[in-house]
Design a protein around this motif. Structure first.
Motif, PDB file in Angstrom:
ATOM      1  N   ASP A  35      -3.143  -2.068  -2.793  1.00 35.01           N
ATOM      2  CA  ASP A  35      -3.978  -0.995  -3.337  1.00 35.01           C
ATOM      3  C   ASP A  35      -5.037  -1.404  -4.360  1.00 35.01           C
ATOM      4  OD1 ASP A  35      -3.101   1.267  -1.614  1.00 35.01           O
ATOM      5  OD2 ASP A  35      -1.476   1.479  -2.694  1.00 35.01           O
ATOM      6  N   ASP A  36      -4.414  -2.417  -5.226  1.00 29.82           N
ATOM      7  CA  ASP A  36      -5.418  -2.766  -6.629  1.00 29.82           C
ATOM      8  C   ASP A  36      -6.292  -3.824  -6.028  1.00 29.82           C
ATOM      9  OD1 ASP A  36      -4.188  -0.864  -7.986  1.00 29.82           O
ATOM     10  OD2 ASP A  36      -2.545  -2.109  -8.741  1.00 29.82           O
ATOM     11  N   ASP A  67      -7.482  -4.328  -2.912  1.00 31.86           N
ATOM     12  CA  ASP A  67      -7.918  -4.124  -1.324  1.00 31.86           C
ATOM     13  C   ASP A  67      -9.277  -4.804  -1.075  1.00 31.86           C
ATOM     14  OD1 ASP A  67      -7.523  -2.574   1.273  1.00 31.86           O
ATOM     15  OD2 ASP A  67      -9.347  -1.687   0.606  1.00 31.86           O
ATOM     16  N   TYR A  79       0.791  -1.111   0.039  1.00 34.43           N
ATOM     17  CA  TYR A  79       0.014  -0.001   0.053  1.00 34.43           C
ATOM     18  C   TYR A  79       0.970   1.382  -0.123  1.00 34.43           C
ATOM     19  CZ  TYR A  79      -4.015  -2.960   1.231  1.00 34.43           C
ATOM     20  OH  TYR A  79      -5.066  -3.915   1.089  1.00 34.43           O
ATOM     21  N   LYS A  80       0.395   2.294  -0.598  1.00 34.67           N
ATOM     22  CA  LYS A  80       1.327   3.507  -0.748  1.00 34.67           C
ATOM     23  C   LYS A  80       1.004   4.026   0.572  1.00 34.67           C
ATOM     24  CE  LYS A  80       0.790   4.229  -5.657  1.00 34.67           C
ATOM     25  NZ  LYS A  80      -0.252   3.645  -6.351  1.00 34.67           N
ATOM     26  N   TRP A  81      -0.067   3.919   1.385  1.00 35.85           N
ATOM     27  CA  TRP A  81      -0.444   4.741   2.572  1.00 35.85           C
ATOM     28  C   TRP A  81      -0.394   3.952   3.802  1.00 35.85           C
ATOM     29  CZ3 TRP A  81      -4.914   2.975   4.785  1.00 35.85           C
ATOM     30  CH2 TRP A  81      -5.607   2.167   3.792  1.00 35.85           C
ATOM     31  N   CYS A 136      -8.969  -2.461   3.617  1.00 36.72           N
ATOM     32  CA  CYS A 136      -7.903  -3.468   4.260  1.00 36.72           C
ATOM     33  C   CYS A 136      -8.491  -4.474   5.382  1.00 36.72           C
ATOM     34  CB  CYS A 136      -6.735  -2.589   4.923  1.00 36.72           C
ATOM     35  SG  CYS A 136      -6.016  -1.350   4.072  1.00 36.72           S
TER      36      CYS A 136
END
Length: 98
Positions: free
Chosen positions: A68-69, A71, A23-25, A75
Motif C-alpha cells: 500500500d505505501d 504502490d 495490501y489491505k484490499w 498495482c
C-alpha cells in the motif's frame, strides 16, 4: 529465447520492511515477482525492440508493487527486458490483473 521461470519471494530483513509488504484490499498484488518465464499481462507483440539491433528483447524479470505505501500506479508491474546480443536493457510499467 525464453528464460525458465523462477519465482521470487520477498524476505524483508527488518521490521520496517515486513510492514511495507502487502495490501489491505488485494491478495494478488505484491506476490508476482519473478525472473524469466513470460511477463504477466504483456503479449510478446508488445515486448520492446533493442535500440541497437532492432530485435525483440528477451523478458528477464518482473517486479511487482510492494504494498500500500509503495504502490506503483494502482498495482502495476515493472517488466525488464534484455538483448543478449547487444546487452541493452529496457524496463516498463505494465498494468496486469493476473
Amino acid at each position: 529465447m525464453t528464460i525458465p521461470e523462477i519465482k521470487l519471494i520477498p524476505k524483508p530483513e527488518s521490521e520496517e520492511g515486513r510492514q511495507a509488504l502487502g495490501y489491505k484490499w488485494n491478495n494478488i498484488a505484491g506476490t508476482r515477482h519473478k525472473l524469466g518465464g513470460k511477463p504477466d499481462g504483456l503479449p510478446v507483440q508488445e515486448y520492446p525492440l533493442c535500440d541497437s539491433c532492432k530485435s525483440t528483447m528477451t523478458f528477464y524479470a518482473q517486479i511487482d508493487s510492494i504494498g500500500d505505501d509503495y504502490d506503483l500506479a494502482d498495482c502495476m508491474l515493472i517488466h525488464s527486458f534484455v538483448c543478449f546480443d547487444c546487452y541493452e536493457v529496457k524496463s516498463q510499467l505494465t498494468q496486469s490483473l493476473v
